[in-house]
Design an enzyme around this catalytic site. Structure first.
Site, mmCIF file in Angstrom:
data_model
loop_
_atom_site.group_PDB
_atom_site.id
_atom_site.type_symbol
_atom_site.label_atom_id
_atom_site.label_comp_id
_atom_site.label_asym_id
_atom_site.label_seq_id
_atom_site.Cartn_x
_atom_site.Cartn_y
_atom_site.Cartn_z
ATOM 1 N N LYS A 13 0.516 7.185 -11.775
ATOM 2 C CA LYS A 13 1.566 8.415 -11.764
ATOM 3 C C LYS A 13 1.887 8.705 -13.157
ATOM 4 O O LYS A 13 2.149 10.013 -13.194
ATOM 5 C CB LYS A 13 2.892 7.434 -11.295
ATOM 6 C CG LYS A 13 2.887 7.109 -9.832
ATOM 7 C CD LYS A 13 3.008 8.247 -8.764
ATOM 8 C CE LYS A 13 4.146 9.044 -9.079
ATOM 9 N NZ LYS A 13 3.959 10.100 -7.866
ATOM 10 N N ALA B 126 2.162 11.440 -2.530
ATOM 11 C CA ALA B 126 1.907 10.463 -3.306
ATOM 12 C C ALA B 126 1.342 9.236 -2.662
ATOM 13 O O ALA B 126 1.531 9.280 -1.400
ATOM 14 C CB ALA B 126 2.888 10.060 -4.216
ATOM 15 N N THR C 126 2.194 5.921 -2.195
ATOM 16 C CA THR C 126 3.480 4.920 -2.677
ATOM 17 C C THR C 126 3.578 3.516 -2.482
ATOM 18 O O THR C 126 4.358 3.049 -2.825
ATOM 19 C CB THR C 126 4.772 5.637 -2.090
ATOM 20 O OG1 THR C 126 4.500 5.766 -0.591
ATOM 21 C CG2 THR C 126 4.938 7.149 -2.710
ATOM 22 N N GLY D 184 7.385 12.709 4.156
ATOM 23 C CA GLY D 184 7.718 11.483 3.349
ATOM 24 C C GLY D 184 9.276 11.281 3.426
ATOM 25 O O GLY D 184 9.930 12.191 3.936
ATOM 26 N N ASP E 259 9.950 5.346 -12.433
ATOM 27 C CA ASP E 259 10.197 4.470 -13.277
ATOM 28 C C ASP E 259 9.469 3.335 -13.793
ATOM 29 O O ASP E 259 9.273 2.629 -14.737
ATOM 30 C CB ASP E 259 11.643 3.665 -13.026
ATOM 31 C CG ASP E 259 11.424 2.832 -11.640
ATOM 32 O OD1 ASP E 259 10.553 3.267 -10.788
ATOM 33 O OD2 ASP E 259 12.307 1.731 -11.411
ATOM 34 N N TRP F 24 13.321 3.304 -7.020
ATOM 35 C CA TRP F 24 13.982 2.527 -5.977
ATOM 36 C C TRP F 24 14.416 3.741 -4.829
ATOM 37 O O TRP F 24 15.524 3.611 -4.389
ATOM 38 C CB TRP F 24 15.220 1.741 -6.139
ATOM 39 C CG TRP F 24 14.783 0.564 -7.402
ATOM 40 C CD1 TRP F 24 13.649 0.540 -8.009
ATOM 41 C CD2 TRP F 24 15.498 -0.521 -7.759
ATOM 42 N NE1 TRP F 24 13.925 -0.508 -8.983
ATOM 43 C CE2 TRP F 24 15.086 -1.198 -8.573
ATOM 44 C CE3 TRP F 24 16.819 -1.071 -7.076
ATOM 45 C CZ2 TRP F 24 15.448 -2.464 -9.076
ATOM 46 C CZ3 TRP F 24 17.336 -2.080 -7.564
ATOM 47 C CH2 TRP F 24 16.605 -3.070 -8.625
ATOM 48 N N TYR G 105 -0.363 1.522 -9.526
ATOM 49 C CA TYR G 105 0.586 2.708 -9.049
ATOM 50 C C TYR G 105 1.093 3.346 -10.458
ATOM 51 O O TYR G 105 1.161 4.742 -10.499
ATOM 52 C CB TYR G 105 1.583 2.195 -8.389
ATOM 53 C CG TYR G 105 2.647 3.227 -7.970
ATOM 54 C CD1 TYR G 105 2.365 4.123 -7.197
ATOM 55 C CD2 TYR G 105 3.962 2.784 -8.508
ATOM 56 C CE1 TYR G 105 3.393 4.989 -6.626
ATOM 57 C CE2 TYR G 105 5.141 3.995 -8.130
ATOM 58 C CZ TYR G 105 4.639 4.753 -7.306
ATOM 59 O OH TYR G 105 5.982 5.516 -6.871
HETATM 60 N N1 LIG Z 1 9.527 5.030 -2.709
HETATM 61 C C1 LIG Z 1 9.939 4.742 -3.789
HETATM 62 O O1 LIG Z 1 10.398 3.756 -4.078
HETATM 63 C C2 LIG Z 1 9.547 5.522 -4.948
HETATM 64 C C3 LIG Z 1 10.271 5.219 -6.326
HETATM 65 C C4 LIG Z 1 9.867 5.884 -7.508
HETATM 66 C C5 LIG Z 1 9.258 7.206 -7.472
HETATM 67 N N2 LIG Z 1 8.890 7.546 -6.122
HETATM 68 C C6 LIG Z 1 7.836 8.845 -6.078
HETATM 69 O O2 LIG Z 1 8.809 9.651 -5.515
HETATM 70 C C7 LIG Z 1 7.771 10.513 -4.630
HETATM 71 C C8 LIG Z 1 8.342 10.509 -3.193
HETATM 72 O O3 LIG Z 1 8.233 9.471 -2.710
HETATM 73 P P1 LIG Z 1 8.506 9.081 -0.993
HETATM 74 O O4 LIG Z 1 8.888 7.513 -0.996
HETATM 75 O O5 LIG Z 1 9.364 10.026 -0.447
HETATM 76 O O6 LIG Z 1 6.908 8.744 -0.477
HETATM 77 P P2 LIG Z 1 6.301 8.695 0.929
HETATM 78 O O7 LIG Z 1 7.568 8.416 1.927
HETATM 79 O O8 LIG Z 1 5.521 7.460 0.852
HETATM 80 O O9 LIG Z 1 5.699 10.264 1.142
HETATM 81 C C9 LIG Z 1 4.431 10.461 0.765
HETATM 82 C C10 LIG Z 1 4.053 11.590 1.767
HETATM 83 O O10 LIG Z 1 2.812 12.132 0.816
HETATM 84 C C11 LIG Z 1 1.687 12.175 1.965
HETATM 85 N N3 LIG Z 1 0.452 12.084 1.503
HETATM 86 C C12 LIG Z 1 -0.266 10.923 1.055
HETATM 87 N N4 LIG Z 1 -1.539 11.373 0.749
HETATM 88 C C13 LIG Z 1 -1.771 12.901 0.488
HETATM 89 C C14 LIG Z 1 -2.497 13.850 0.246
HETATM 90 N N5 LIG Z 1 -3.613 13.764 -0.124
HETATM 91 N N6 LIG Z 1 -2.009 15.205 0.576
HETATM 92 C C15 LIG Z 1 -0.843 15.492 1.381
HETATM 93 N N7 LIG Z 1 -0.005 14.526 1.344
HETATM 94 C C16 LIG Z 1 -0.257 13.391 1.185
HETATM 95 C C17 LIG Z 1 2.165 10.785 2.755
HETATM 96 O O11 LIG Z 1 1.344 10.923 4.192
HETATM 97 P P3 LIG Z 1 0.903 9.413 4.621
HETATM 98 O O12 LIG Z 1 2.196 8.669 4.740
HETATM 99 O O13 LIG Z 1 0.265 9.860 5.663
HETATM 100 O O14 LIG Z 1 -0.181 8.780 3.482
HETATM 101 C C18 LIG Z 1 3.407 10.784 2.918
HETATM 102 O O15 LIG Z 1 3.861 11.605 4.002
HETATM 103 C C19 LIG Z 1 6.459 10.118 -4.847
HETATM 104 O O16 LIG Z 1 5.890 10.921 -5.876
HETATM 105 C C20 LIG Z 1 6.684 8.843 -5.402
HETATM 106 O O17 LIG Z 1 5.685 8.206 -6.215
HETATM 107 C C21 LIG Z 1 8.959 6.874 -5.079
#
Ligand SMILES: NC(=O)c1ccc[n+]([C@@H]2O[C@H](COP(=O)([O-])OP(=O)(O)OC[C@H]3O[C@@H](n4cnc5c(N)ncnc54)[C@H](OP(=O)(O)O)[C@@H]3O)[C@@H](O)[C@H]2O)c1
Length: 292
Positions: free
Chosen positions: A134, A65, A67, A14, A107, A156, A130
């Site tokens: 979380k 996660a 997401t 991710g 957030d 974000w 979501y």
């Molecule tokens: N993105 C945002 O804007 C945002 C904002 C606030 C907080 N966050 C938090 O920050 C963290 C990182 O976010 P990110 O944007 O880097 O997320 P991301 O790019 O969506 O990456 C999440 C990774 O987790 C993998 N995954 C999904 N299900 C899984 C499972 N069962 N076992 C192992 N891996 C799994 C996904 O694989 P697949 O792609 O194959 O599903 C993906 O590679 C998360 O906790 C998210 O909730 C994100």
């Protein structure tokens, strides 16, 4: 004495995971075990336990996660499995094997009714599936691991990798003549590379202090202002960006209208300096334009 620390990164494909892998490679005192759903499904007790039995792990950084904030409204069971059961499974294995865990949250655990930045002990009241999952995931980790758990709430998130707002707005800026973007949701963007750097500081510390922390870039803006800045920095001039209200752009998930995070605690505790959002945006767009 072997003082190399072994770090398990879940969700390593991710946005945050990729930035962590890149930055950790510059730290020879850290050995990283990168995994994603194809190599370690965090929702599988058996797979996670087998992994912990096969490796000595000092710290887990859970970047895995569900997401898709809007998608979660129609895929509640899957979202709950990944965002609640997954963290519980990981935290239980970490507890049983004496490892620490840094878990990433959001957030969107807040309802957005505030008008000054949220501190970590502010009332939570998530408004989306979501956000609810979380928050439950956070509780699983804290209840299971206690003083060996750190929760980092971020917001974000963007990077040169995967799908995110910055990349979408760059694409639309090149293909559309006009865009409308909401101006009544205020928050702080987070460059995943900056968050990754903060996580590495925490994994290296001798002064681990458990609990909940906030991390985003400094400053506060609306999605509309963010889009204007993205286009300005990328030199996009052929796309008019107009502000609209959230009510004019309905989405399946309700998002907080104000979710600025107060970062005083992480800055003081871990002596972390946080970059201003626009400086980090410049850095990221430069990488995107140079193909990383
Ligand atoms: N993105 C945002 O804007 C945002 C904002 C606030 C907080 N966050 C938090 O920050 C963290 C990182 O976010 P990110 O944007 O880097 O997320 P991301 O790019 O969506 O990456 C999440 C990774 O987790 C993998 N995954 C999904 N299900 C899984 C499972 N069962 N076992 C192992 N891996 C799994 C996904 O694989 P697949 O792609 O194959 O599903 C993906 O590679 C998360 O906790 C998210 O909730 C994100």
């Amino acid at each position: 004495m072997n003082d190399v620390k072994q770090i398990l990164i879940t969700g390593a494909n991710g946005q945050l995971g990729k930035e962590l892998l890149d930055l950790f490679s510059q730290h020879p005192n850290m050995e990283v075990l990168p995994t994603d759903v194809d190599t370690l499904d965090i929702t599988s007790d058996a797979a996670v336990n087998a992994f912990f039995n096969a490796h000595h792990i000092d710290c887990v950084v859970n970047c895995a996660a569900f997401t898709a904030v809007d998608g979660a409204e129609s895929q509640q069971d899957l979202c709950r499995l990944i965002n609640v059961d997954g963290p519980r499974v990981l935290a239980t294995a970490a507890r049983d094997h004496g490892a620490r865990m840094i878990h990433i949250s959001t957030d969107y655990v807040y309802n957005g009714d505030a008008c000054t930045p949220y501190q970590e002990d502010a009332l939570t009241d998530p408004q989306s599936v979501y956000g609810v999952t979380k928050l439950e995931g956070e509780r699983q980790v804290l209840d299971t691991l206690g003083e060996n758990a750190i929760i980092l709430r971020t917001a974000w998130l963007y990077s040169p990798h995967g799908k995110n707002f910055v990349k979408t707005m760059l694409d639309l800026g090149h293909t559309r003549q006009q865009l409308t973007v909401v101006f009544d949701q205020i928050g702080s963007p987070t460059y995943a590379r900056d968050l990754a750097s903060a996580i590495i500081t925490i994994t290296e510390t001798q002064e681990w202090k458990h609990g909940i922390y906030h991390y985003s870039n400094e400053g506060a803006i609306s999605w509309y202002d963010f889009t204007k800045a993205i286009h300005r920095i990328a030199g996009i001039t052929g796309c008019r960006v107009l502000p609209c209200r959230s009510a004019d752009y309905p989405t399946p998930a309700h998002r907080p209208s104000y979710s600025v995070l107060d970062k005083t605690k992480i800055k003081k505790t871990y002596n972390i300096e946080i970059p201003y959002w626009e400086d980090s945006l410049h850095h990221c767009i430069k990488r995107i334009m140079n193909k990383h």
